[in-house]
Enzyme design. Structure first.
Site, mmCIF file in Angstrom:
data_model
loop_
_atom_site.group_PDB
_atom_site.id
_atom_site.type_symbol
_atom_site.label_atom_id
_atom_site.label_comp_id
_atom_site.label_asym_id
_atom_site.label_seq_id
_atom_site.Cartn_x
_atom_site.Cartn_y
_atom_site.Cartn_z
ATOM 1 N N ARG A 122 0.824 -1.235 0.000
ATOM 2 C CA ARG A 122 0.000 0.000 0.000
ATOM 3 C C ARG A 122 0.847 1.269 0.000
ATOM 4 N NH1 ARG A 122 -3.577 -3.035 3.484
ATOM 5 N NH2 ARG A 122 -5.201 -3.843 2.128
ATOM 6 N N LYS A 144 3.960 11.584 -11.301
ATOM 7 C CA LYS A 144 3.100 10.789 -12.184
ATOM 8 C C LYS A 144 3.799 9.456 -12.425
ATOM 9 C CE LYS A 144 0.507 14.070 -15.001
ATOM 10 N NZ LYS A 144 0.289 14.588 -16.377
ATOM 11 N N GLU A 186 11.922 18.614 -24.078
ATOM 12 C CA GLU A 186 11.159 18.900 -22.854
ATOM 13 C C GLU A 186 11.738 20.118 -22.132
ATOM 14 O OE1 GLU A 186 8.359 17.400 -22.218
ATOM 15 O OE2 GLU A 186 8.432 15.342 -22.978
ATOM 16 N N LYS A 228 8.838 23.102 -13.346
ATOM 17 C CA LYS A 228 7.907 21.981 -13.108
ATOM 18 C C LYS A 228 7.494 21.928 -11.634
ATOM 19 C CE LYS A 228 6.521 17.374 -14.038
ATOM 20 N NZ LYS A 228 6.630 16.152 -14.814
ATOM 21 N N GLU A 238 -3.347 17.730 -11.667
ATOM 22 C CA GLU A 238 -3.728 18.200 -13.002
ATOM 23 C C GLU A 238 -5.211 18.543 -13.125
ATOM 24 O OE1 GLU A 238 -1.556 16.312 -16.242
ATOM 25 O OE2 GLU A 238 -3.247 16.723 -17.559
ATOM 26 N N ARG A 242 -1.442 22.376 -14.400
ATOM 27 C CA ARG A 242 -0.488 21.319 -14.786
ATOM 28 C C ARG A 242 -0.691 20.879 -16.234
ATOM 29 N NH1 ARG A 242 1.856 16.293 -11.154
ATOM 30 N NH2 ARG A 242 3.207 15.480 -12.790
ATOM 31 N N ASN A 246 1.503 19.686 -20.816
ATOM 32 C CA ASN A 246 1.207 18.829 -21.977
ATOM 33 C C ASN A 246 1.342 19.601 -23.285
ATOM 34 O OD1 ASN A 246 0.606 16.775 -20.185
ATOM 35 N ND2 ASN A 246 -1.541 17.352 -20.057
ATOM 36 N N HIS A 249 1.849 17.875 -26.528
ATOM 37 C CA HIS A 249 1.746 16.442 -26.259
ATOM 38 C C HIS A 249 0.525 15.774 -26.887
ATOM 39 C CE1 HIS A 249 5.098 17.168 -23.680
ATOM 40 N NE2 HIS A 249 5.099 15.949 -23.181
ATOM 41 N N HIS A 253 1.373 12.515 -28.785
ATOM 42 C CA HIS A 253 0.877 11.172 -28.440
ATOM 43 C C HIS A 253 0.236 10.495 -29.648
ATOM 44 C CE1 HIS A 253 0.819 12.304 -23.923
ATOM 45 N NE2 HIS A 253 1.963 11.746 -24.275
ATOM 46 N N HIS A 267 9.796 9.855 -27.963
ATOM 47 C CA HIS A 267 8.811 10.751 -27.349
ATOM 48 C C HIS A 267 9.213 12.228 -27.499
ATOM 49 C CE1 HIS A 267 5.821 12.284 -24.576
ATOM 50 N NE2 HIS A 267 6.774 12.812 -23.834
HETATM 51 P P1 NAD Z 1 14.004 5.429 -21.486
HETATM 52 O O1 NAD Z 1 13.801 5.273 -20.054
HETATM 53 O O2 NAD Z 1 13.514 4.354 -22.388
HETATM 54 O O3 NAD Z 1 15.547 5.683 -21.777
HETATM 55 C C1 NAD Z 1 15.989 5.837 -23.100
HETATM 56 C C2 NAD Z 1 17.160 4.903 -23.418
HETATM 57 O O4 NAD Z 1 18.347 5.423 -22.840
HETATM 58 C C3 NAD Z 1 17.006 3.500 -22.883
HETATM 59 O O5 NAD Z 1 17.516 2.593 -23.827
HETATM 60 C C4 NAD Z 1 17.914 3.483 -21.644
HETATM 61 O O6 NAD Z 1 18.408 2.216 -21.337
HETATM 62 C C5 NAD Z 1 19.004 4.416 -22.075
HETATM 63 N N1 NAD Z 1 19.698 5.143 -20.998
HETATM 64 C C6 NAD Z 1 19.129 5.732 -19.936
HETATM 65 N N2 NAD Z 1 20.045 6.429 -19.257
HETATM 66 C C7 NAD Z 1 21.228 6.258 -19.888
HETATM 67 C C8 NAD Z 1 22.539 6.754 -19.676
HETATM 68 N N3 NAD Z 1 22.819 7.608 -18.696
HETATM 69 N N4 NAD Z 1 23.512 6.348 -20.525
HETATM 70 C C9 NAD Z 1 23.232 5.519 -21.574
HETATM 71 N N5 NAD Z 1 22.007 5.061 -21.837
HETATM 72 C C10 NAD Z 1 21.014 5.427 -21.009
HETATM 73 O O7 NAD Z 1 13.326 6.769 -22.060
HETATM 74 P P2 NAD Z 1 13.115 8.235 -21.486
HETATM 75 O O8 NAD Z 1 13.101 9.108 -22.667
HETATM 76 O O9 NAD Z 1 14.011 8.539 -20.355
HETATM 77 O O10 NAD Z 1 11.633 8.163 -20.871
HETATM 78 C C11 NAD Z 1 10.509 7.932 -21.678
HETATM 79 C C12 NAD Z 1 9.361 7.512 -20.783
HETATM 80 O O11 NAD Z 1 9.098 8.556 -19.848
HETATM 81 C C13 NAD Z 1 8.074 7.237 -21.523
HETATM 82 O O12 NAD Z 1 7.539 6.020 -21.095
HETATM 83 C C14 NAD Z 1 7.168 8.384 -21.097
HETATM 84 O O13 NAD Z 1 5.803 8.012 -21.054
HETATM 85 C C15 NAD Z 1 7.687 8.695 -19.722
HETATM 86 N N6 NAD Z 1 7.399 10.051 -19.250
HETATM 87 C C16 NAD Z 1 6.834 10.186 -18.035
HETATM 88 C C17 NAD Z 1 6.570 11.442 -17.531
HETATM 89 C C18 NAD Z 1 5.997 11.591 -16.156
HETATM 90 O O14 NAD Z 1 5.637 12.703 -15.762
HETATM 91 N N7 NAD Z 1 5.935 10.526 -15.374
HETATM 92 C C19 NAD Z 1 6.912 12.582 -18.278
HETATM 93 C C20 NAD Z 1 7.507 12.413 -19.524
HETATM 94 C C21 NAD Z 1 7.757 11.132 -20.006
HETATM 95 N N1 GLY Z 2 4.869 15.384 -18.016
HETATM 96 C C1 GLY Z 2 3.650 16.061 -17.686
HETATM 97 C C2 GLY Z 2 3.361 16.119 -16.235
HETATM 98 O O1 GLY Z 2 4.143 15.678 -15.423
HETATM 99 O O2 GLY Z 2 2.322 16.596 -15.861
#
Ligand code: NAD
Ligand code: GLY
Length: 375
Positions: A122, A144, A186, A228, A238, A242, A246, A249, A253, A267
Protein backbone atom coordinates in the site's frame (compact mmCIF):
# COMPACT_ATOMS: atom_id res chain seq x y z
CA UNK A 1 27.54 19.44 -3.49
CA UNK A 2 24.72 19.92 -6.01
CA UNK A 3 22.09 22.61 -6.25
CA UNK A 4 18.89 22.01 -4.32
CA UNK A 5 15.29 22.80 -5.22
CA UNK A 6 12.16 21.90 -3.30
CA UNK A 7 8.82 20.64 -4.53
CA UNK A 8 6.45 22.12 -1.95
CA UNK A 9 3.64 19.69 -1.24
CA UNK A 10 3.16 19.92 2.51
CA UNK A 11 4.03 16.65 4.24
CA UNK A 12 4.92 15.16 0.82
CA UNK A 13 7.47 17.86 -0.06
CA UNK A 14 10.85 16.71 -1.37
CA UNK A 15 14.14 17.94 -2.74
CA UNK A 16 15.53 17.79 -6.24
CA UNK A 17 19.33 17.80 -6.17
CA UNK A 18 21.10 18.63 -9.44
CA UNK A 19 24.85 18.52 -10.00
CA UNK A 20 27.93 16.61 -11.13
CA UNK A 21 29.13 13.24 -9.79
CA UNK A 22 26.18 12.88 -7.39
CA UNK A 23 25.94 9.12 -7.90
CA UNK A 24 29.14 8.52 -5.97
CA UNK A 25 27.64 10.43 -3.02
CA UNK A 26 24.15 8.96 -3.39
CA UNK A 27 24.48 7.14 -0.04
CA UNK A 28 24.64 10.43 1.85
CA UNK A 29 21.57 11.86 0.13
CA UNK A 30 19.52 8.67 0.21
CA UNK A 31 20.33 8.05 3.89
CA UNK A 32 18.74 11.42 4.68
CA UNK A 33 15.34 10.21 3.45
CA UNK A 34 15.52 6.43 4.01
CA UNK A 35 13.50 5.14 6.96
CA UNK A 36 15.40 1.85 7.12
CA UNK A 37 18.59 0.30 5.80
CA UNK A 38 17.19 -1.80 2.93
CA UNK A 39 16.68 -0.69 -0.65
CA UNK A 40 15.59 -2.25 -3.93
CA UNK A 41 17.28 -0.68 -6.94
CA UNK A 42 15.25 -0.97 -10.15
CA UNK A 43 17.20 -0.30 -13.34
CA UNK A 44 17.48 -1.43 -16.96
CA UNK A 45 20.27 -3.43 -18.62
CA UNK A 46 21.91 -0.41 -20.28
CA UNK A 47 21.96 1.76 -17.18
CA UNK A 48 22.70 -1.17 -14.89
CA UNK A 49 25.87 -2.05 -16.80
CA UNK A 50 27.11 1.51 -16.47
CA UNK A 51 26.01 2.68 -13.02
CA UNK A 52 24.49 -0.05 -10.84
CA UNK A 53 27.68 -1.03 -9.01
CA UNK A 54 28.59 2.57 -8.31
CA UNK A 55 25.17 3.17 -6.77
CA UNK A 56 25.19 -0.05 -4.76
CA UNK A 57 28.65 0.85 -3.42
CA UNK A 58 27.56 4.38 -2.52
CA UNK A 59 24.54 3.07 -0.59
CA UNK A 60 26.62 0.37 1.11
CA UNK A 61 29.06 3.02 2.36
CA UNK A 62 26.19 4.51 4.37
CA UNK A 63 24.97 1.14 5.62
CA UNK A 64 22.14 0.67 3.12
CA UNK A 65 22.02 -2.82 1.62
CA UNK A 66 20.39 -3.12 -1.78
CA UNK A 67 18.74 -5.72 -3.96
CA UNK A 68 19.19 -4.95 -7.67
CA UNK A 69 16.44 -5.73 -10.17
CA UNK A 70 17.58 -5.29 -13.77
CA UNK A 71 14.91 -5.11 -16.49
CA UNK A 72 15.12 -5.01 -20.29
CA UNK A 73 15.43 -1.47 -21.71
CA UNK A 74 12.67 0.16 -23.75
CA UNK A 75 9.07 1.28 -23.61
CA UNK A 76 7.79 -2.33 -23.75
CA UNK A 77 9.05 -2.75 -20.18
CA UNK A 78 6.34 -0.39 -18.91
CA UNK A 79 3.77 -3.21 -18.96
CA UNK A 80 1.68 -5.37 -16.64
CA UNK A 81 3.92 -8.41 -17.03
CA UNK A 82 7.09 -6.54 -16.00
CA UNK A 83 5.25 -4.74 -13.19
CA UNK A 84 4.00 -8.08 -11.87
CA UNK A 85 7.38 -9.74 -12.09
CA UNK A 86 9.08 -6.74 -10.45
CA UNK A 87 6.63 -6.69 -7.55
CA UNK A 88 6.73 -10.46 -7.02
CA UNK A 89 10.54 -10.31 -6.89
CA UNK A 90 10.42 -7.52 -4.31
CA UNK A 91 7.88 -9.49 -2.24
CA UNK A 92 10.02 -12.66 -2.36
CA UNK A 93 12.64 -10.67 -0.46
CA UNK A 94 10.16 -9.86 2.33
CA UNK A 95 10.18 -6.07 2.29
CA UNK A 96 8.86 -4.13 5.26
CA UNK A 97 7.25 -0.71 5.28
CA UNK A 98 10.69 0.92 5.58
CA UNK A 99 12.10 -0.71 2.44
CA UNK A 100 13.01 1.96 -0.09
CA UNK A 101 12.56 1.60 -3.85
CA UNK A 102 15.24 3.37 -5.89
CA UNK A 103 14.56 4.01 -9.59
CA UNK A 104 17.86 4.26 -11.48
CA UNK A 105 17.18 4.96 -15.16
CA UNK A 106 15.17 6.91 -17.68
CA UNK A 107 11.46 7.63 -17.70
CA UNK A 108 10.56 4.01 -18.36
CA UNK A 109 12.20 2.77 -15.17
CA UNK A 110 11.06 5.82 -13.16
CA UNK A 111 7.41 5.42 -14.20
CA UNK A 112 7.37 1.65 -13.63
CA UNK A 113 9.29 1.62 -10.33
CA UNK A 114 7.24 4.57 -9.06
CA UNK A 115 4.02 2.75 -9.92
CA UNK A 116 5.18 -0.42 -8.17
CA UNK A 117 6.25 1.62 -5.12
CA UNK A 118 2.82 3.24 -4.97
CA UNK A 119 0.99 -0.08 -4.58
CA UNK A 120 3.53 -2.40 -2.89
CA UNK A 121 2.45 -2.87 0.75
CA UNK A 122 0.00 0.00 0.00
CA UNK A 123 2.88 2.36 -0.67
CA UNK A 124 6.64 2.19 -0.16
CA UNK A 125 8.87 5.26 -0.23
CA UNK A 126 10.85 5.71 -3.42
CA UNK A 127 13.71 7.81 -4.74
CA UNK A 128 14.21 8.85 -8.35
CA UNK A 129 17.75 8.78 -9.79
CA UNK A 130 16.99 9.81 -13.39
CA UNK A 131 19.66 9.06 -15.97
CA UNK A 132 18.24 10.58 -19.18
CA UNK A 133 17.82 14.29 -19.83
CA UNK A 134 14.09 13.71 -20.33
CA UNK A 135 13.80 12.02 -16.96
CA UNK A 136 15.93 14.65 -15.20
CA UNK A 137 13.80 17.56 -16.42
CA UNK A 138 10.39 15.94 -16.53
CA UNK A 139 9.39 12.40 -15.64
CA UNK A 140 11.25 12.06 -12.31
CA UNK A 141 9.59 15.20 -10.91
CA UNK A 142 5.92 15.54 -10.05
CA UNK A 143 4.85 12.04 -9.06
CA UNK A 144 3.10 10.79 -12.18
CA UNK A 145 3.72 7.03 -12.33
CA UNK A 146 2.37 4.67 -14.97
CA UNK A 147 2.48 1.56 -17.07
CA UNK A 148 0.92 1.11 -20.49
CA UNK A 149 -2.19 -0.88 -21.36
CA UNK A 150 -3.15 -2.41 -24.69
CA UNK A 151 -5.71 0.41 -24.75
CA UNK A 152 -3.01 3.07 -24.65
CA UNK A 153 0.02 4.59 -23.03
CA UNK A 154 0.18 5.54 -19.35
CA UNK A 155 -3.42 4.48 -18.75
CA UNK A 156 -2.66 2.61 -15.52
CA UNK A 157 -0.89 4.60 -12.86
CA UNK A 158 -1.03 6.86 -9.88
CA UNK A 159 0.02 10.22 -8.53
CA UNK A 160 2.69 9.23 -6.03
CA UNK A 161 5.51 11.60 -5.12
CA UNK A 162 9.10 10.40 -4.60
CA UNK A 163 10.99 11.24 -1.40
CA UNK A 164 13.97 12.63 -3.35
CA UNK A 165 15.12 13.26 -6.93
CA UNK A 166 18.87 13.01 -7.55
CA UNK A 167 19.80 14.34 -11.00
CA UNK A 168 23.49 13.61 -11.67
CA UNK A 169 24.38 15.48 -14.88
CA UNK A 170 27.59 13.43 -15.20
CA UNK A 171 25.66 10.29 -16.14
CA UNK A 172 24.28 12.06 -19.20
CA UNK A 173 27.73 11.77 -20.82
CA UNK A 174 26.94 8.15 -21.76
CA UNK A 175 23.51 9.00 -23.16
CA UNK A 176 23.29 8.61 -26.95
CA UNK A 177 23.06 12.03 -28.63
CA UNK A 178 19.64 11.22 -30.10
CA UNK A 179 18.27 10.60 -26.57
CA UNK A 180 19.85 13.81 -25.30
CA UNK A 181 18.28 15.71 -28.17
CA UNK A 182 14.89 14.15 -27.45
CA UNK A 183 15.20 15.22 -23.80
CA UNK A 184 16.10 18.73 -24.92
CA UNK A 185 12.57 19.04 -26.37
CA UNK A 186 11.16 18.90 -22.85
CA UNK A 187 13.65 21.58 -21.74
CA UNK A 188 12.49 23.78 -24.60
CA UNK A 189 8.88 23.08 -23.59
CA UNK A 190 9.34 25.01 -20.33
CA UNK A 191 10.67 28.02 -22.24
CA UNK A 192 7.80 27.92 -24.71
CA UNK A 193 5.15 27.59 -21.98
CA UNK A 194 5.95 30.65 -19.91
CA UNK A 195 9.61 31.69 -19.95
CA UNK A 196 10.62 33.75 -22.98
CA UNK A 197 13.87 34.74 -21.20
CA UNK A 198 14.80 31.05 -20.96
CA UNK A 199 14.13 30.70 -24.71
CA UNK A 200 16.63 33.52 -25.36
CA UNK A 201 19.15 31.75 -23.12
CA UNK A 202 18.58 28.44 -24.92
CA UNK A 203 19.12 30.10 -28.30
CA UNK A 204 22.61 31.02 -27.11
CA UNK A 205 23.43 27.89 -25.15
CA UNK A 206 21.59 24.98 -26.84
CA UNK A 207 24.79 23.70 -28.44
CA UNK A 208 26.55 23.49 -25.05
CA UNK A 209 23.56 21.71 -23.53
CA UNK A 210 23.48 19.22 -26.40
CA UNK A 211 27.24 18.67 -26.28
CA UNK A 212 26.84 17.80 -22.61
CA UNK A 213 28.76 20.75 -21.11
CA UNK A 214 28.12 20.35 -17.40
CA UNK A 215 27.57 24.04 -16.60
CA UNK A 216 24.98 24.62 -19.33
CA UNK A 217 23.28 21.27 -18.66
CA UNK A 218 23.03 21.97 -14.94
CA UNK A 219 21.49 25.38 -15.58
CA UNK A 220 19.00 24.01 -18.14
CA UNK A 221 17.97 21.20 -15.77
CA UNK A 222 17.61 23.55 -12.79
CA UNK A 223 15.45 26.04 -14.69
CA UNK A 224 13.30 23.20 -16.04
CA UNK A 225 12.87 21.51 -12.66
CA UNK A 226 12.10 24.83 -10.98
CA UNK A 227 9.36 25.46 -13.53
CA UNK A 228 7.91 21.98 -13.11
CA UNK A 229 8.15 22.09 -9.30
CA UNK A 230 6.20 25.36 -9.21
CA UNK A 231 3.42 24.00 -11.41
CA UNK A 232 3.19 20.71 -9.50
CA UNK A 233 3.09 22.56 -6.16
CA UNK A 234 0.12 24.55 -7.45
CA UNK A 235 -1.77 21.74 -9.21
CA UNK A 236 -0.48 18.30 -8.22
CA UNK A 237 -3.32 16.27 -9.76
CA UNK A 238 -3.73 18.20 -13.00
CA UNK A 239 -7.05 19.87 -12.37
CA UNK A 240 -5.82 23.09 -13.98
CA UNK A 241 -2.40 24.61 -14.58
CA UNK A 242 -0.49 21.32 -14.79
CA UNK A 243 -2.17 20.69 -18.15
CA UNK A 244 0.23 23.32 -19.56
CA UNK A 245 2.98 20.71 -19.21
CA UNK A 246 1.21 18.83 -21.98
CA UNK A 247 2.18 21.54 -24.48
CA UNK A 248 2.63 19.78 -27.83
CA UNK A 249 1.75 16.44 -26.26
CA UNK A 250 -1.73 15.89 -27.74
CA UNK A 251 -0.20 15.94 -31.21
CA UNK A 252 2.86 14.04 -29.97
CA UNK A 253 0.88 11.17 -28.44
CA UNK A 254 -1.12 10.70 -31.66
CA UNK A 255 2.07 10.64 -33.77
CA UNK A 256 3.71 8.19 -31.33
CA UNK A 257 0.67 5.94 -31.32
CA UNK A 258 0.80 5.84 -35.13
CA UNK A 259 4.52 5.01 -35.18
CA UNK A 260 4.32 2.36 -32.45
CA UNK A 261 6.15 4.06 -29.54
CA UNK A 262 9.55 2.92 -30.72
CA UNK A 263 12.75 3.98 -32.39
CA UNK A 264 10.92 5.37 -35.44
CA UNK A 265 9.93 8.38 -33.33
CA UNK A 266 11.16 9.01 -29.78
CA UNK A 267 8.81 10.75 -27.35
CA UNK A 268 10.90 13.93 -27.26
CA UNK A 269 11.06 14.07 -31.06
CA UNK A 270 7.28 13.74 -31.17
CA UNK A 271 7.01 16.56 -28.62
CA UNK A 272 9.20 18.81 -30.82
CA UNK A 273 6.86 18.21 -33.76
CA UNK A 274 3.83 18.54 -31.49
CA UNK A 275 4.98 21.92 -30.18
CA UNK A 276 5.47 23.19 -33.75
CA UNK A 277 1.97 22.01 -34.65
CA UNK A 278 0.56 23.70 -31.53
CA UNK A 279 2.20 26.96 -32.70
CA UNK A 280 0.91 26.39 -36.24
CA UNK A 281 -2.62 25.79 -34.94
CA UNK A 282 -2.40 28.95 -32.83
CA UNK A 283 -1.27 30.93 -35.89
CA UNK A 284 -4.16 29.47 -37.89
CA UNK A 285 -6.58 30.59 -35.15
CA UNK A 286 -5.09 34.11 -35.29
CA UNK A 287 -3.91 33.79 -31.71
CA UNK A 288 -0.19 33.94 -32.39
CA UNK A 289 2.00 35.90 -34.85
CA UNK A 290 3.52 33.68 -37.55
CA UNK A 291 7.00 35.02 -36.77
CA UNK A 292 6.85 33.24 -33.40
CA UNK A 293 6.19 29.91 -35.13
CA UNK A 294 9.12 30.55 -37.46
CA UNK A 295 11.44 31.37 -34.53
CA UNK A 296 10.56 28.05 -32.89
CA UNK A 297 11.01 26.12 -36.14
CA UNK A 298 14.40 27.78 -36.76
CA UNK A 299 15.53 26.86 -33.25
CA UNK A 300 14.44 23.25 -33.65
CA UNK A 301 16.25 23.04 -36.99
CA UNK A 302 19.44 24.52 -35.46
CA UNK A 303 19.32 21.87 -32.74
CA UNK A 304 18.62 19.06 -35.19
CA UNK A 305 15.11 18.32 -33.95
CA UNK A 306 12.20 17.72 -36.35
CA UNK A 307 9.38 20.23 -36.59
CA UNK A 308 7.18 18.45 -39.10
CA UNK A 309 5.69 14.93 -39.15
CA UNK A 310 7.00 14.70 -42.72
CA UNK A 311 10.52 14.56 -41.29
CA UNK A 312 9.58 11.15 -39.89
CA UNK A 313 7.67 9.69 -42.82
CA UNK A 314 5.90 10.83 -45.96
CA UNK A 315 2.48 9.31 -45.48
CA UNK A 316 0.24 9.86 -42.48
CA UNK A 317 -3.41 8.92 -42.07
CA UNK A 318 -5.11 12.14 -40.96
CA UNK A 319 -8.28 10.34 -39.85
CA UNK A 320 -6.28 7.91 -37.73
CA UNK A 321 -4.58 10.87 -36.00
CA UNK A 322 -7.97 12.56 -35.50
CA UNK A 323 -9.24 9.32 -33.95
CA UNK A 324 -6.48 9.52 -31.31
CA UNK A 325 -7.50 13.09 -30.42
CA UNK A 326 -11.13 12.02 -30.15
CA UNK A 327 -10.22 9.32 -27.63
CA UNK A 328 -8.68 11.98 -25.40
CA UNK A 329 -10.28 11.97 -21.94
CA UNK A 330 -10.92 15.71 -22.20
CA UNK A 331 -12.99 15.70 -25.39
CA UNK A 332 -16.29 17.61 -25.27
CA UNK A 333 -18.58 17.02 -28.24
CA UNK A 334 -17.11 18.46 -31.44
CA UNK A 335 -14.42 20.40 -29.54
CA UNK A 336 -10.96 19.29 -28.51
CA UNK A 337 -8.66 20.43 -25.74
CA UNK A 338 -5.22 21.68 -26.77
CA UNK A 339 -2.53 23.77 -25.17
CA UNK A 340 -2.27 26.77 -27.50
CA UNK A 341 -0.08 29.83 -27.45
CA UNK A 342 -0.07 33.59 -28.02
CA UNK A 343 3.68 33.47 -28.59
CA UNK A 344 6.89 32.18 -27.03
CA UNK A 345 6.30 31.98 -23.26
CA UNK A 346 2.56 32.54 -23.57
CA UNK A 347 0.89 29.11 -23.57
CA UNK A 348 -2.66 28.53 -22.34
CA UNK A 349 -5.18 25.70 -22.22
CA UNK A 350 -8.07 25.91 -24.71
CA UNK A 351 -11.04 23.56 -24.28
CA UNK A 352 -12.94 24.66 -27.35
CA UNK A 353 -10.80 23.89 -30.39
CA UNK A 354 -12.99 22.84 -33.30
CA UNK A 355 -12.14 19.40 -34.65
CA UNK A 356 -12.53 20.59 -38.24
CA UNK A 357 -9.87 23.25 -37.76
CA UNK A 358 -7.42 20.63 -36.49
CA UNK A 359 -8.28 18.32 -39.39
CA UNK A 360 -7.56 21.11 -41.91
CA UNK A 361 -4.24 21.91 -40.20
CA UNK A 362 -3.19 18.28 -40.40
CA UNK A 363 -4.23 17.94 -44.04
CA UNK A 364 -2.11 20.99 -44.84
CA UNK A 365 0.90 19.86 -42.79
CA UNK A 366 0.85 16.21 -43.77
CA UNK A 367 0.57 16.70 -47.50
CA UNK A 368 3.83 15.35 -48.95
CA UNK A 369 5.95 18.06 -50.57
CA UNK A 370 5.15 18.32 -54.32
CA UNK A 371 7.57 16.65 -56.71
CA UNK A 372 10.07 19.07 -58.14
CA UNK A 373 9.26 18.56 -61.83
CA UNK A 374 11.80 21.17 -62.87
CA UNK A 375 14.64 18.75 -62.05
P1 NAD B 1 14.00 5.43 -21.49
O1 NAD B 1 13.80 5.27 -20.05
O2 NAD B 1 13.51 4.35 -22.39
O3 NAD B 1 15.55 5.68 -21.78
C1 NAD B 1 15.99 5.84 -23.10
C2 NAD B 1 17.16 4.90 -23.42
O4 NAD B 1 18.35 5.42 -22.84
C3 NAD B 1 17.01 3.50 -22.88
O5 NAD B 1 17.52 2.59 -23.83
C4 NAD B 1 17.91 3.48 -21.64
O6 NAD B 1 18.41 2.22 -21.34
C5 NAD B 1 19.00 4.42 -22.07
N1 NAD B 1 19.70 5.14 -21.00
C6 NAD B 1 19.13 5.73 -19.94
N2 NAD B 1 20.05 6.43 -19.26
C7 NAD B 1 21.23 6.26 -19.89
C8 NAD B 1 22.54 6.75 -19.68
N3 NAD B 1 22.82 7.61 -18.70
N4 NAD B 1 23.51 6.35 -20.52
C9 NAD B 1 23.23 5.52 -21.57
N5 NAD B 1 22.01 5.06 -21.84
C10 NAD B 1 21.01 5.43 -21.01
O7 NAD B 1 13.33 6.77 -22.06
P2 NAD B 1 13.12 8.23 -21.49
O8 NAD B 1 13.10 9.11 -22.67
O9 NAD B 1 14.01 8.54 -20.35
O10 NAD B 1 11.63 8.16 -20.87
C11 NAD B 1 10.51 7.93 -21.68
C12 NAD B 1 9.36 7.51 -20.78
O11 NAD B 1 9.10 8.56 -19.85
C13 NAD B 1 8.07 7.24 -21.52
O12 NAD B 1 7.54 6.02 -21.09
C14 NAD B 1 7.17 8.38 -21.10
O13 NAD B 1 5.80 8.01 -21.05
C15 NAD B 1 7.69 8.70 -19.72
N6 NAD B 1 7.40 10.05 -19.25
C16 NAD B 1 6.83 10.19 -18.04
C17 NAD B 1 6.57 11.44 -17.53
C18 NAD B 1 6.00 11.59 -16.16
O14 NAD B 1 5.64 12.70 -15.76
N7 NAD B 1 5.93 10.53 -15.37
C19 NAD B 1 6.91 12.58 -18.28
C20 NAD B 1 7.51 12.41 -19.52
C21 NAD B 1 7.76 11.13 -20.01
N1 GLY C 1 4.87 15.38 -18.02
C1 GLY C 1 3.65 16.06 -17.69
C2 GLY C 1 3.36 16.12 -16.23
O1 GLY C 1 4.14 15.68 -15.42
O2 GLY C 1 2.32 16.60 -15.86
Amino acid sequence: MGERLRVELGSRSYEIIVGERLLARAGTYVAQVARGNRAVIVTDENVGTLYLHRLMGALEEKGIGSLPIVLPPGEQTKCFAQAESLMETVLEHKPDRDTLIVALGGGVIGDLAGFAASILLRGLDYVQIPTTLLAQVDSSVGGKTAINSRHGKNLIGSFYQPRLVLADVSVLSSLPRRERLAGYSEVLKYALIDDAGFFDWLQEHAAEVLEGKAGALTRAILVSCRAKAAIVAEDERESGKRALLNFGHTFAHALEAETGYGDALLHGEAVAIGMSLAFALSVRMNLCPEEELLRVMRHLAQCGLPSSPLAVRANWDVEALMEHFSRDKKVRGESLTFVLTRGIGKAFVAHDVEKELVRQLLIEHLRPAPLDIAK
